[in-house]
Design a protein around this motif. Structure first.
Motif, PDB file in Angstrom:
ATOM      1  N   ASN A 259       0.809  -1.230   0.000  1.00  0.00           N
ATOM      2  CA  ASN A 259       0.000   0.000   0.000  1.00  0.00           C
ATOM      3  C   ASN A 259       0.839   1.276   0.000  1.00  0.00           C
ATOM      4  N   LEU A 260       2.114   1.150   0.284  1.00  0.00           N
ATOM      5  CA  LEU A 260       2.944   2.356   0.400  1.00  0.00           C
ATOM      6  C   LEU A 260       3.118   3.021  -0.963  1.00  0.00           C
ATOM      7  N   ILE A 261       3.061   4.333  -0.955  1.00  0.00           N
ATOM      8  CA  ILE A 261       3.352   5.070  -2.184  1.00  0.00           C
ATOM      9  C   ILE A 261       4.813   5.498  -2.105  1.00  0.00           C
ATOM     10  N   ILE A 262       5.613   5.002  -3.047  1.00  0.00           N
ATOM     11  CA  ILE A 262       7.035   5.351  -3.046  1.00  0.00           C
ATOM     12  C   ILE A 262       7.203   6.590  -3.919  1.00  0.00           C
ATOM     13  N   ARG A 263       7.540   7.695  -3.288  1.00  0.00           N
ATOM     14  CA  ARG A 263       7.694   8.932  -4.066  1.00  0.00           C
ATOM     15  C   ARG A 263       9.168   9.146  -4.389  1.00  0.00           C
ATOM     16  N   LYS A 264       9.402   9.824  -5.502  1.00  0.00           N
ATOM     17  CA  LYS A 264      10.785  10.105  -5.887  1.00  0.00           C
ATOM     18  C   LYS A 264      11.348  11.199  -4.988  1.00  0.00           C
ATOM     19  N   ARG A 265      12.665  11.156  -4.793  1.00  0.00           N
ATOM     20  CA  ARG A 265      13.260  12.182  -3.923  1.00  0.00           C
ATOM     21  C   ARG A 265      13.552  13.472  -4.669  1.00  0.00           C
ATOM     22  N   SER A 266      13.715  13.375  -5.969  1.00  0.00           N
ATOM     23  CA  SER A 266      13.840  14.612  -6.739  1.00  0.00           C
ATOM     24  C   SER A 266      13.161  14.388  -8.083  1.00  0.00           C
ATOM     25  N   GLY A 267      12.809  15.474  -8.766  1.00  0.00           N
ATOM     26  CA  GLY A 267      12.012  15.342  -9.979  1.00  0.00           C
ATOM     27  C   GLY A 267      12.707  15.820 -11.229  1.00  0.00           C
ATOM     28  N   SER A 268      11.910  16.090 -12.269  1.00  0.00           N
ATOM     29  CA  SER A 268      12.441  16.546 -13.555  1.00  0.00           C
ATOM     30  C   SER A 268      13.004  17.960 -13.418  1.00  0.00           C
TER      31      SER A 268
END
Ligand code: PEP
Ligand code: MN
Length: 373
Positions: A259-268
């Protein structure tokens, strides 16, 4: 932490895949060979679980409570490792524990919250660890005292341990809260700021104390860039001898992780650009806020001098009561949280009283009473 702590990044000793946290899981206490092995077998099917944890010597409040299975349990741990390939972690509270755990090939040791409160105990452990090459995880002390936590990490680091991580397990807190130990996220965040290379693991089980809170706290930990999660698990949590209310079955752990949402640590690039723009805006507003506060204090000083000249007390309760009501009404209408406003106003008020007290104390007689602006 000493000015140049030597801390090795986590990845060489505990492979972390991208932005996904690794998981340390296992029972609060090793209770029997069957309990440990059954739990370990089920855990080993979850790819995120890299380390099997279990309490071998349990720090208990009352002497007749279950105090852990001791050395016997280290043998079960060894068996679990041979069968599943999971690395092993146990809690150590004294040099004897260190010696025994290392004799049984435990891969990493953690120092518990009750031990970290005592610098004598931590130093004894540090001395016992000198010359060993075992990674050490240091839990936060029971009390919300960042220096004590830092001090323990520093003692262990100075003993030559460079494979070091901190475990955030929440803090004793006397106000009513749904958590067993209040997370007080600002403390681990400040620790990360002070020691940037230090890996951080969040022990969501001891923060929550109950299963239904685990999912949201795990997500929060991830969103605050934790490196790993420590989560207690038991093949039959209801029957656990310690911490029954917070342990998960391995199947429930699988669900929680899924269920965890893994978010990126930095983006575009565009994302970073926009973020930079917003941060610049925040920087500007902060400077304005500080400037306004400074101007407010100058007026406070003038009022203080004026009261003193006219021999009037500092604290004017009616005025203060009015300020609180008025500002809270303005602030809540602008969407600010009531509790936040109250805390902020109290802080400003306290500083104002302090400044006026200093003015009153300057040469001549002491103020006629204590008080505020
Ligand atoms: C544990 O991990 O089982 C434990 C006793 O934790 P803490 O030291 O955080 O209370
Ligand atoms: Mn526990």
């Amino acid at each position: 932490m000493s000015p140049h702590p030597h801390i090795e990044p986590l990845s060489p000793w505990l492979p972390q895949q991208g932005d996904e946290p690794f998981v340390i899981s296992g029972p609060c206490s090793a209770e029997s060979e069957e309990q440990l092995l059954t739990t370990a077998r089920e855990l080993s099917l979850l790819p995120q679980v890299k380390v099997l944890r279990a309490g071998i010597w349990k720090p208990r409040t009352r002497p007749n409570d279950f105090e852990g299975a001791g050395v016997e349990a280290l043998k079960w741990m060894q068996k679990a490792k041979a069968e599943t390939g999971l690395k092993l972690a146990v809690e150590v509270a004294n040099p004897k524990h260190v010696e025994e755990a290392l004799n049984y090939g435990i891969d990493m040791l953690w120092i518990g919250a009750r031990t970290v409160v005592n610098p004598f105990s931590v130093q004894e452990l540090a001395d016992a660890l000198r010359g060993t090459d075992v990674p050490i995880l240091v839990k936060n002390p029971l009390t919300p005292d960042l220096k004590l936590w830092l001090g323990a990490l520093e003692r262990i680091n100075r003993a030559g341990v460079s494979r070091l991580a901190a475990i955030h397990r929440g803090f004793h807190y006397f106000e009513k809260s749904p958590y067993r130990n209040a997370p007080m996220w600002e403390i681990p965040i400040e620790l990360k700021r002070l020691v940037p290379g230090l890996p951080l693991i969040t022990d969501i089980s001891h923060i929550c104390g109950r299963r239904d809170l685990l999912q949201s706290i795990a997500q929060k930990a991830l969103d605050l860039e934790t490196n790993g999660l420590m989560i207690e698990s038991h093949f039959n949590p209801e029957a656990a001898l310690t911490d029954a209310a917070q342990q998960l079955t391995p199947a429930a752990l699988r669900q929680l992780l899924a269920n965890l949402i893994i978010r990126k640590r930095s983006g575009s690039i565009e994302f970073e650009y926009k973020l930079e723009e917003l941060r610049t805006e925040i920087d500007k507003i902060d400077v304005e806020l500080i400037d306004l506060l400074s101007r407010r204090m100058q007026v406070v000083d003038e009022i203080g001098a004026y009261k003193k000249e006219n021999n009037i007390t500092i604290l004017q309760l009616k005025r203060w009561q009015h300020i609180i009501e008025d500002r809270i009404s303005i602030g809540t209408n602008l969407g600010l949280n009531r509790k936040f406003l109250l805390q902020l106003l109290e802080l400003v008020h306290e500083a104002s009283i302090q400044r006026q007290t200093e003015i009153f104390n300057r040469n001549e007689q002491p103020p006629t009473s204590s008080g505020g602006a």
